[in-house]
Write a protein that holds these residues in place. Structure first.
Motif, short mmCIF file in Angstrom:
data_model
loop_
_atom_site.label_atom_id
_atom_site.label_comp_id
_atom_site.label_asym_id
_atom_site.label_seq_id
_atom_site.Cartn_x
_atom_site.Cartn_y
_atom_site.Cartn_z
N MET A 1 -10.91 -5.18 8.78
CA MET A 1 -11.78 -5.19 9.93
C MET A 1 -11.22 -6.20 10.94
N PRO A 2 -11.15 -5.83 12.21
CA PRO A 2 -10.59 -6.73 13.23
C PRO A 2 -11.45 -7.98 13.43
N ARG A 3 -10.79 -9.04 13.83
CA ARG A 3 -11.45 -10.31 14.10
C ARG A 3 -11.36 -10.57 15.60
N TYR A 4 -12.50 -10.89 16.21
CA TYR A 4 -12.57 -11.13 17.65
C TYR A 4 -12.96 -12.58 17.90
N GLU A 5 -12.34 -13.17 18.90
CA GLU A 5 -12.60 -14.57 19.23
C GLU A 5 -13.46 -14.65 20.48
N PHE A 6 -14.46 -15.51 20.44
CA PHE A 6 -15.39 -15.70 21.54
C PHE A 6 -15.47 -17.18 21.90
N ARG A 7 -15.88 -17.47 23.13
CA ARG A 7 -16.15 -18.84 23.56
C ARG A 7 -17.53 -18.88 24.18
N CYS A 8 -18.29 -19.90 23.79
CA CYS A 8 -19.64 -20.09 24.33
C CYS A 8 -19.53 -20.85 25.65
N ARG A 9 -20.14 -20.33 26.68
CA ARG A 9 -20.12 -21.00 27.99
C ARG A 9 -21.08 -22.18 28.02
N ALA A 10 -22.09 -22.15 27.18
CA ALA A 10 -23.09 -23.23 27.18
C ALA A 10 -22.57 -24.50 26.49
N CYS A 11 -21.97 -24.35 25.30
CA CYS A 11 -21.53 -25.54 24.56
C CYS A 11 -20.02 -25.67 24.44
N GLY A 12 -19.26 -24.63 24.83
CA GLY A 12 -17.79 -24.69 24.77
C GLY A 12 -17.20 -24.39 23.41
N ASP A 13 -18.03 -24.07 22.43
CA ASP A 13 -17.55 -23.76 21.09
C ASP A 13 -16.76 -22.46 21.09
N THR A 14 -15.66 -22.41 20.34
CA THR A 14 -14.88 -21.19 20.15
C THR A 14 -15.11 -20.73 18.72
N PHE A 15 -15.40 -19.45 18.53
CA PHE A 15 -15.69 -18.93 17.21
C PHE A 15 -15.16 -17.52 17.07
N GLU A 16 -15.05 -17.05 15.84
CA GLU A 16 -14.53 -15.72 15.54
C GLU A 16 -15.58 -14.90 14.81
N ILE A 17 -15.52 -13.58 15.05
CA ILE A 17 -16.43 -12.65 14.40
C ILE A 17 -15.63 -11.45 13.92
N ASN A 18 -15.84 -11.05 12.68
CA ASN A 18 -15.26 -9.82 12.14
C ASN A 18 -16.26 -8.70 12.39
N ARG A 19 -15.78 -7.65 13.06
CA ARG A 19 -16.64 -6.50 13.33
C ARG A 19 -15.78 -5.27 13.57
N PRO A 20 -16.36 -4.08 13.41
CA PRO A 20 -15.60 -2.85 13.65
C PRO A 20 -15.16 -2.75 15.12
N MET A 21 -14.08 -2.03 15.37
CA MET A 21 -13.57 -1.88 16.73
C MET A 21 -14.60 -1.24 17.66
N VAL A 22 -15.46 -0.41 17.12
CA VAL A 22 -16.50 0.25 17.92
C VAL A 22 -17.43 -0.79 18.55
N GLN A 23 -17.58 -1.94 17.90
CA GLN A 23 -18.47 -2.99 18.38
C GLN A 23 -17.72 -4.11 19.10
N ALA A 24 -16.47 -3.89 19.45
CA ALA A 24 -15.64 -4.94 20.05
C ALA A 24 -16.24 -5.51 21.33
N GLY A 25 -16.85 -4.71 22.16
CA GLY A 25 -17.39 -5.17 23.43
C GLY A 25 -18.83 -5.64 23.37
N ASP A 26 -19.46 -5.57 22.19
CA ASP A 26 -20.85 -5.99 22.07
C ASP A 26 -20.98 -7.49 22.26
N PRO A 27 -22.10 -7.96 22.81
CA PRO A 27 -22.31 -9.40 22.96
C PRO A 27 -22.40 -10.10 21.61
N ALA A 28 -22.08 -11.38 21.59
CA ALA A 28 -22.13 -12.17 20.36
C ALA A 28 -22.75 -13.53 20.66
#
Length: 73
Positions: free
Chosen positions: A1-28
């Motif tokens: 399953m692909p791993r996607y990296e996100f950054r929080c604009r509020a606190c600046g934290d960078t984190f990763e989420i494993n999710r199917p490619m179909v959900q790649a553009g979903d908010p986290a």
């Protein structure tokens, strides 16, 4: 399953989420619970030599030089 990296604009934290490619553009939501996040563009580096393939796993040394022997180098 692909791993996607996100950054929080509020606190600046960078984190990763494993999710199917179909959900790649979903908010986290970030681990702190903030919803204002943005998906980061990641690069993938694949290294190493695997056996098999069209050359039989022989590698660069069987091709006759750096360019496969076509220019006589």
């Amino acid at each position: 399953m692909p791993r996607y990296e996100f950054r929080c604009r509020a606190c600046g934290d960078t984190f990763e989420i494993n999710r199917p490619m179909v959900q790649a553009g979903d908010p986290a939501a970030c681990p702190q619970g903030h919803l204002d996040t943005v998906k980061l563009l990641s690069t993938v580096a694949v290294t190493g030599r695997g056996g098999g393939g069209a050359s039989g796993g022989a590698g660069a040394s069987a091709g006759g030089g750096c360019c496969g022997g076509a220019c006589g180098c």
